[in-house]
Design an enzyme around this catalytic site. Structure first.
Site, PDB file in Angstrom:
ATOM      1  N   GLU A 161      -5.369  10.615  14.199  1.00 52.46           N
ATOM      2  CA  GLU A 161      -5.984  11.889  13.799  1.00 52.46           C
ATOM      3  C   GLU A 161      -7.062  11.643  12.749  1.00 52.46           C
ATOM      4  O   GLU A 161      -8.130  12.253  12.778  1.00 52.46           O
ATOM      5  CB  GLU A 161      -4.922  12.847  13.232  1.00 52.46           C
ATOM      6  CG  GLU A 161      -4.010  13.458  14.276  1.00 52.46           C
ATOM      7  CD  GLU A 161      -3.093  12.432  14.924  1.00 52.46           C
ATOM      8  OE1 GLU A 161      -2.725  11.432  14.261  1.00 52.46           O
ATOM      9  OE2 GLU A 161      -2.755  12.609  16.110  1.00 52.46           O
ATOM     10  N   TYR A 221       0.835  -1.206   0.000  1.00 55.27           N
ATOM     11  CA  TYR A 221       0.000   0.000   0.000  1.00 55.27           C
ATOM     12  C   TYR A 221       0.873   1.262   0.000  1.00 55.27           C
ATOM     13  O   TYR A 221       0.946   2.002  -0.964  1.00 55.27           O
ATOM     14  CB  TYR A 221      -0.910   0.036   1.219  1.00 55.27           C
ATOM     15  CG  TYR A 221      -2.120  -0.867   1.165  1.00 55.27           C
ATOM     16  CD1 TYR A 221      -2.509  -1.516  -0.002  1.00 55.27           C
ATOM     17  CD2 TYR A 221      -2.911  -1.062   2.313  1.00 55.27           C
ATOM     18  CE1 TYR A 221      -3.636  -2.334  -0.035  1.00 55.27           C
ATOM     19  CE2 TYR A 221      -4.035  -1.874   2.285  1.00 55.27           C
ATOM     20  CZ  TYR A 221      -4.402  -2.513   1.111  1.00 55.27           C
ATOM     21  OH  TYR A 221      -5.509  -3.306   1.097  1.00 55.27           O
ATOM     22  N   SER A 222       1.516   1.541   1.160  1.00 58.04           N
ATOM     23  CA  SER A 222       2.216   2.817   1.348  1.00 58.04           C
ATOM     24  C   SER A 222       3.359   3.006   0.361  1.00 58.04           C
ATOM     25  O   SER A 222       3.969   2.034  -0.100  1.00 58.04           O
ATOM     26  CB  SER A 222       2.778   2.897   2.768  1.00 58.04           C
ATOM     27  OG  SER A 222       1.740   2.891   3.696  1.00 58.04           O
ATOM     28  N   SER A 227       5.843  -4.462   5.570  1.00 61.41           N
ATOM     29  CA  SER A 227       6.241  -5.461   6.568  1.00 61.41           C
ATOM     30  C   SER A 227       5.991  -6.852   6.013  1.00 61.41           C
ATOM     31  O   SER A 227       5.030  -7.068   5.281  1.00 61.41           O
ATOM     32  CB  SER A 227       5.440  -5.240   7.861  1.00 61.41           C
ATOM     33  OG  SER A 227       5.716  -3.965   8.355  1.00 61.41           O
ATOM     34  N   GLU A 249      -8.982  -4.228   8.765  1.00 56.29           N
ATOM     35  CA  GLU A 249      -7.718  -4.019   9.451  1.00 56.29           C
ATOM     36  C   GLU A 249      -7.918  -3.213  10.730  1.00 56.29           C
ATOM     37  O   GLU A 249      -7.293  -3.472  11.744  1.00 56.29           O
ATOM     38  CB  GLU A 249      -6.716  -3.309   8.535  1.00 56.29           C
ATOM     39  CG  GLU A 249      -5.321  -3.281   9.130  1.00 56.29           C
ATOM     40  CD  GLU A 249      -4.322  -2.460   8.301  1.00 56.29           C
ATOM     41  OE1 GLU A 249      -3.137  -2.629   8.517  1.00 56.29           O
ATOM     42  OE2 GLU A 249      -4.755  -1.660   7.469  1.00 56.29           O
TER      43      GLU A 249
END
Lengths: 388, 360
Positions: free
Chosen positions: A373, A129-130, A162, A244
């Protein structure tokens, strides 16, 4: 309203306990303790996993159209709780997140190709993803997949991947239409990690764990690597991210930390319990754990009633992740300098170094899985209906 | 396990909410504050509509419902800042019905359900210097009790007193000779009294078990009131910041404001689970002092912190007497202290730390 368990669930709980009594052997404990970060299950864990599959317990609560039995979600809850009490893992990591997505959005052929392997843990998955420029703003991702004949050609870079070093496959989000609005030009792929053109570089984190950056250079995959429709990826990802969030929200480990802290103080530092201030701080931690349990059960109740928690799931995620920091921080404080000792400190460390380990590992819970946030934004906008 | 409202509870809540919205304007509360005393008209409505009968045994003319049903009603009454001895009367009559003198139970419960009997518990408070401890001799009660909610506005007191050294609960008619109730002014402006008994005729209503139940019920239900104040302040705030425009946009679109609201909502929902769990456990007979104390501590904090944060987000308008927000911040704080403040309740939990069992 009911705050107790009915007979059917109590009976099931007994069944799970009996099951765990059978499988919770020194051999399994040894295997878990020495597992490291291996993605493959050891022989004891595999035996346990197969037996769970035989009983049909892994997917019993999934809807029938996803291959489950459609049982009340409370069965899953009870099972998860009993496994958590013993600290025995039973899930297959990200497979529990990606499996349902493949089941729901994949073709019949893709289901047959991937699902049995995912359930058996032969296929293990890391999340692509990131990226360097797409963190919390995930939809800004740039890794490009271009149609080349029947194949797709992938170029780009993923970050914080990861388990990329151990997983057999990556669940990959790529841009497939650079001209579309950013949420509408993304597609999801499942790609074997041994595909030529993929390289993995380790990044060590302050928790002691490893994550990775993954480079994709002219990575060629066949058309059936695409899961779902072209440019449907954001919808699929958002769906999986919901899972998740709930997954990270499960904070059973924190109860164990509190229990072990109490045991440590009672046995090794009983003088602390003479201090009213210490007792009060311990009670405050216990209260925070009670709240965590309450939020988890509130979420589970909503799911069991057939609804989808939104603001409640975010509350649970925020609370549990912040408590992970708070409980380790307060516990270390109460113990004084010995709280800083690590497990390498020749057996002197309280809780075998679990407090400082938890403290070091706690930041990721707060910024990962949707930063807190953003969770507060979700509570305010989606939950309370405040304007953008 | 099911933390959601049952159909019955949803119905109770909606019908009471409609009635209160139409029949109990906040100016009615202002009027009661000026004049002192409880809302007799509302009490009669609650009796007539069957709300007072909910938790009592069918054999006594009650509905035989869950105590959580009554808690839902109490939360709704709190959200309208209603001034009536609902908690006090319900908890007292339940203590007598479930754990007290059988001879009294039927009379008291039927009286409560009809609306004719209202009861204020007059217990040993946690605040020191509580006056001369009440004693009973040959059916006559003598002593003092301070901090009696609605003490000057009810037909009966249920007084904690000793007789031959044994603690018990004694029912006293407030019109009887020897009973005086002097009003004490509080931040909530709701009725509170200091009561004196000089040889007042008293009937034994229960022993240690009834007393323990009454303490627990009072504390658990007071936690519901704390929660109701927090929930009301939260809902009012969300509505207000969604429409109040500054800098050309609703202030509820600013992230700082949104995050305050998110935290208020989290604190309120967190308390909700523990509070209703306490009420449910009490009803099932599996409550512990420790668990109820923890729930009350959490609710007390929510009732204070959420309501005061609401004022910060409202700004000037919420600070005025003519706006309705102050009912909830003032009631919220007073209820946070009644039946054990957060500090007092946490002390209970800290003193019983040995009861903590590992997760298994």
């Amino acid at each position: 309203m009911e705050f107790g368990w009915n007979e059917e669930l109590e009976a099931f709980r007994d069944e799970v306990r009996a099951f765990l009594d059978e499988f919770d052997t020194p051999a399994l404990r040894h295997e878990l303790a020495n597992r490291g970060e291996a993605a493959q299950l050891g022989p004891e864990q595999s035996r346990l996993r197969e037996s769970l599959e035989e009983r049909g317990w892994v997917r019993m609560c999934w809807p029938e159209e996803l291959g489950g039995e459609g049982k009340s979600q409370w069965f899953q809850f009870v099972m998860t709780e009993e496994f958590a009490k013993r600290e025995i893992p039973y899930g297959s990591g990200f497979g529990t997140m990606v499996g349902p997505a493949i089941h729901r959005f994949g073709t019949e052929a893709q289901r047959e190709k991937y699902l049995p392997g995912i359930w058996a843990n032969d296929i293990t998955i890391c999340l692509g993803y990131s990226e360097p420029n797409a963190g919390t703003d995930l939809a800004a991702l740039e890794t490009l997949a271009v149609k080349d004949g029947d194949d797709w050609l992938i170029n780009g870079q993923k970050l914080w991947t990861s388990a990329a070093d151990t997983a057999s496959h990556v669940w990959l989000a790529c841009r497939t239409d650079p001209d579309a609005p950013k949420h509408r030009g993304i597609s999801t792929f499942i790609v074997p990690m041994d595909t030529p053109g993929i390289s993995v570089r380790p990044i060590m984190t302050m928790s002691g764990g490893r994550t990775n950056e993954v480079f994709f250079e002219d990575v060629r995959v066949p058309s059936d690597a695409l899961i779902g429709e072209v440019n449907q990826g954001w919808y699929i990802i958002a769906n999986a991210l919901d899972h998740e969030r709930v997954w990270i929200g499960a904070g059973g480990g924190l109860r164990h930390i509190f229990d072990r802290l109490m045991a440590h103080i009672r046995e090794k530092r009983p003088e602390l319990l003479e201090d009213d201030v210490v007792r009060r701080r311990l009670v405050e931690l216990e209260l925070d754990l009670d709240v965590m349990e309450g939020l988890v059960l509130t979420n589970a109740s909503i799911v069991a009633a057939g609804d989808t928690p939104t603001m409640e799931a975010s509350m649970s995620k925020i609370w549990t992740s912040e408590l992970r920091y708070h409980i380790s921080n307060v516990a270390m404080d109460l113990l004084g300098h010995e709280g800083a000792l690590t497990e390498e400190a020749d057996g002197f460390a309280p809780l075998d170094g679990e407090l400082e380990r938890t403290y070091r590992a706690s930041p990721i819970q707060r910024f990962g899985g949707g930063a807190n946030e953003v969770q507060r934004d979700i509570i305010a906008r989606r939950g309370l209906g405040l304007p953008r | 396990m099911d933390t959601t409202l049952s159909d019955t509870q949803r119905l109770l809540r909606e019908s009471l909410r409609d009635y209160l919205a139409n029949e109990v304007p906040f100016d009615r509360i202002r009027e009661l504050e000026r004049e002192g005393g409880a809302d007799q008209a509302l009490w009669e409505y609650l009796a007539g509509a069957g709300f007072l009968a909910l938790p009592f045994a069918e054999a006594h003319g009650g509905e035989g419902g869950e105590l959580t049903d009554t808690a839902v009603v109490l939360e709704e009454l709190t959200r309208r800042a209603c001034i009536i001895p609902f908690l006090e009367t319900t908890a007292s009559a339940l203590a007598i019905e479930r754990h007290g003198a059988e001879a009294l139970a039927e009379e008291v419960v039927r009286g409560v359900i009809s609306g004719a009997v209202t009861i204020a518990p007059a217990l040993q408070g946690s605040t020191p210097a509580n006056g001369a401890s009440p004693r009973v001799e040959s059916g006559a009660l003598t002593g003092e009790r301070r901090f009696v909610d609605y003490g000057a506005d009810v037909t009966h007191h249920l007084v904690e007193a000793t007789e031959d050294g044994e603690p018990g609960l004694y029912l006293v008619e407030t019109t009887a000779e020897g009973v005086t109730a002097e009003s004490l002014s509080t931040i909530a402006r709701t009725p509170l009294a200091q009561c004196t008994y000089e040889g007042a005729p008293a009937r034994r209503a229960g022993g240690a078990e009834a007393l323990q139940f009454l303490r627990r019920a009072g504390r658990a239900l007071c936690a519901v009131q704390c929660l109701g104040n927090a929930q009301q302040a939260l809902d009012m705030t969300v509505e207000y910041v969604g429409m109040r425009v500054q800098f050309g946009r609703p202030i509820g679109s600013f992230q700082a404001v949104q995050h305050h609201c998110a935290n208020m909502a989290t604190q309120t929902l967190s308390a909700r689970f523990l509070v209703y769990q306490s009420v449910w456990r009490l009803d099932q007979g599996i409550a512990s002092d420790r668990q109820i104390a923890k729930a009350k501590a959490l609710a007390s904090r929510a009732g204070t912190e959420v309501t005061m944060q609401a004022h910060i987000l409202f700004g000037g308008i919420g600070y005025t007497e003519e706006y309705d927000l102050h009912f909830f911040s003032r009631h919220g704080k007073e209820r946070a202290l009644a039946w054990g403040s957060a500090e007092e309740c946490l002390r209970v939990a800290a003193d019983t730390l040995d009861e903590v069992q590992p997760w298994q």
